[in-house]
Design a protein around this motif. Structure first.
Motif, mmCIF file in Angstrom:
data_model
loop_
_atom_site.group_PDB
_atom_site.id
_atom_site.type_symbol
_atom_site.label_atom_id
_atom_site.label_comp_id
_atom_site.label_asym_id
_atom_site.label_seq_id
_atom_site.Cartn_x
_atom_site.Cartn_y
_atom_site.Cartn_z
ATOM 1 N N HIS A 67 0.842 -1.083 0.174
ATOM 2 C CA HIS A 67 -0.066 0.000 0.098
ATOM 3 C C HIS A 67 0.586 1.511 -0.019
ATOM 4 N N ALA A 68 0.414 2.374 0.658
ATOM 5 C CA ALA A 68 1.222 3.837 -0.248
ATOM 6 C C ALA A 68 2.821 4.265 1.015
ATOM 7 N N ARG A 69 2.590 3.493 1.619
ATOM 8 C CA ARG A 69 3.733 3.515 2.389
ATOM 9 C C ARG A 69 5.297 2.770 1.938
ATOM 10 N N PRO A 70 4.357 1.167 2.163
ATOM 11 C CA PRO A 70 5.352 0.412 1.826
ATOM 12 C C PRO A 70 6.144 0.762 0.254
ATOM 13 N N ALA A 71 4.823 1.004 -0.701
ATOM 14 C CA ALA A 71 5.176 1.599 -1.953
ATOM 15 C C ALA A 71 6.406 3.082 -1.993
ATOM 16 N N ALA A 72 5.918 3.790 -1.176
ATOM 17 C CA ALA A 72 6.704 4.674 -1.130
ATOM 18 C C ALA A 72 8.777 4.718 -1.131
ATOM 19 N N GLU A 73 8.812 3.393 -0.415
ATOM 20 C CA GLU A 73 9.699 3.201 0.560
ATOM 21 C C GLU A 73 10.325 2.289 -0.977
ATOM 22 N N LEU A 74 9.225 1.692 -1.451
ATOM 23 C CA LEU A 74 9.712 0.919 -2.645
ATOM 24 C C LEU A 74 10.551 2.461 -3.688
ATOM 25 N N VAL A 75 9.732 2.379 -4.085
ATOM 26 C CA VAL A 75 9.942 3.720 -5.133
ATOM 27 C C VAL A 75 11.443 4.598 -4.956
ATOM 28 N N ARG A 76 11.282 5.063 -3.521
ATOM 29 C CA ARG A 76 12.745 5.434 -3.058
ATOM 30 C C ARG A 76 14.002 4.920 -3.041
ATOM 31 N N THR A 77 13.862 3.934 -2.673
ATOM 32 C CA THR A 77 15.223 2.471 -3.283
ATOM 33 C C THR A 77 15.067 2.886 -4.034
ATOM 34 N N ALA A 78 14.408 2.119 -4.943
ATOM 35 C CA ALA A 78 14.558 1.490 -6.844
ATOM 36 C C ALA A 78 15.154 2.765 -7.338
ATOM 37 N N SER A 79 14.795 4.692 -6.841
ATOM 38 C CA SER A 79 15.311 5.365 -7.308
ATOM 39 C C SER A 79 16.584 6.073 -7.245
ATOM 40 N N GLY A 80 16.910 5.131 -6.467
ATOM 41 C CA GLY A 80 18.668 4.939 -5.552
ATOM 42 C C GLY A 80 19.553 5.022 -6.604
ATOM 43 N N PHE A 81 19.060 4.159 -8.239
ATOM 44 C CA PHE A 81 20.689 3.171 -8.213
ATOM 45 C C PHE A 81 20.081 3.797 -9.585
ATOM 46 N N ASP A 82 21.479 3.908 -10.808
ATOM 47 C CA ASP A 82 21.529 4.132 -11.299
ATOM 48 C C ASP A 82 21.218 2.668 -12.231
ATOM 49 N N ALA A 83 20.045 2.080 -12.534
ATOM 50 C CA ALA A 83 19.509 0.658 -13.041
ATOM 51 C C ALA A 83 17.490 0.696 -13.570
ATOM 52 N N GLN A 84 17.565 0.385 -14.308
ATOM 53 C CA GLN A 84 15.593 -0.054 -15.207
ATOM 54 C C GLN A 84 15.128 -0.804 -13.738
ATOM 55 N N VAL A 85 14.376 -0.444 -12.695
ATOM 56 C CA VAL A 85 13.759 -1.556 -12.080
ATOM 57 C C VAL A 85 11.862 -1.426 -12.399
ATOM 58 N N THR A 86 11.467 -2.908 -12.257
ATOM 59 C CA THR A 86 10.679 -3.201 -12.157
ATOM 60 C C THR A 86 10.162 -4.094 -10.874
ATOM 61 N N VAL A 87 8.877 -4.264 -11.043
ATOM 62 C CA VAL A 87 7.953 -5.034 -9.964
ATOM 63 C C VAL A 87 6.985 -5.449 -11.129
ATOM 64 N N ASN A 88 6.798 -6.985 -10.954
ATOM 65 C CA ASN A 88 5.484 -7.262 -11.695
ATOM 66 C C ASN A 88 5.445 -6.886 -13.319
ATOM 67 N N GLY A 89 6.686 -6.412 -13.249
ATOM 68 C CA GLY A 89 6.323 -5.993 -15.418
ATOM 69 C C GLY A 89 6.465 -4.297 -15.030
ATOM 70 N N VAL A 90 6.121 -3.647 -14.157
ATOM 71 C CA VAL A 90 6.192 -2.183 -14.000
ATOM 72 C C VAL A 90 6.730 -1.416 -13.217
ATOM 73 N N ASP A 91 7.457 -0.172 -14.352
ATOM 74 C CA ASP A 91 8.478 0.753 -12.829
ATOM 75 C C ASP A 91 8.242 0.689 -11.785
ATOM 76 N N ALA A 92 9.054 0.043 -11.036
ATOM 77 C CA ALA A 92 8.765 0.327 -9.887
ATOM 78 C C ALA A 92 10.198 1.692 -8.795
ATOM 79 N N LYS A 93 10.142 2.645 -9.975
ATOM 80 C CA LYS A 93 10.695 4.313 -9.502
ATOM 81 C C LYS A 93 8.949 5.113 -9.618
#
Length: 225
Positions: A156-182
């Protein structure tokens, strides 16, 4: 410093509520409400928008989100009178979802254009050439992890926000179940519940590091442990 946000609504309560919600996901981001008329009625105020733009601008620019048509007109008028209008963007986005997505992007250190793109759920134009310039003869590093979600309410919103922040911190394209994790909006749209096995994939220079960080984040309950 981070990109700031201004929430323009015909209702002071709506503007303040959106600010309260978005701030739950990004406490360090300056988010200023500009709701209602100067007299406290339903409508918009040029002076309130101007004051909010000043309050929200820490130096990296401001993204403005509006509810109804005349709110956009008021914001555009305030932009015309701004000292540095090139550092202000008005998002074409739903006020609640857009504000949350923009706040999370801003908290991750995103640029003005990237925060605007997050609010509008678009890839910023500057992000496109990197893929085109890749050497197709040398496959980019990749990494994968499948993680069963243990959070009571899933991503839900809070853990999703933590995921987005984490994924955005790396020079990589990151997906979760096929969608942009950023992308906050795309992650939330998946509706991943507790017990779901989510597949995280990353490609790029820091793919391995990104997946390792997500695995650590999941082990910590995406910040909810």
């Amino acid at each position: 410093m981070t990109v700031g946000l201004v929430i323009v609504s015909h209702s002071a309560r709506i503007a303040e509520g959106v600010v309260e919600l978005a701030a739950q996901m990004a406490a360090a981001v300056e988010i200023a409400p500009a709701g209602g008329t100067d007299g406290g009625g339903i409508g918009t105020s040029f002076d309130k928008v101007q004051a909010a733009l000043t309050a929200a601008d820490s130096g990296d620019g401001v993204v403005v989100l509006c509810d109804l048509g005349s709110a956009v007109l008021t914001a555009e008028t305030a932009l015309d009178f701004a000292d540095d209008p090139e550092r202000i963007r008005i998002a074409d986005a739903p006020i609640v979802e857009g504000a949350v997505a923009a706040a999370v992007a801003a908290a991750s250190g995103a640029s003005l254009e990237q925060v605007l793109a997050a609010a509008q759920d678009q890839a910023p134009a500057a992000a496109q050439p990197a893929t085109e310039q890749q050497d197709l003869s040398a496959p980019a590093p990749s990494a994968v992890a499948e993680i069963e979600l243990a959070n009571q309410h899933g991503l839900h919103a809070r853990p999703a926000a933590e995921l987005v922040r984490t994924a955005s911190g790396f020079d990589a394209q990151v997906t979760v179940n096929g969608v942009d994790a950023k992308s906050m909006l795309r992650v939330l749209a998946l509706g991943l519940d507790r017990g779901t096995v989510a597949r995280f994939e990353a490609t790029g220079a820091q793919a391995t590091e990104a997946i390792a960080a997500i695995e650590l984040l999941a082990a910590d309950g995406f910040g909810e442990s």
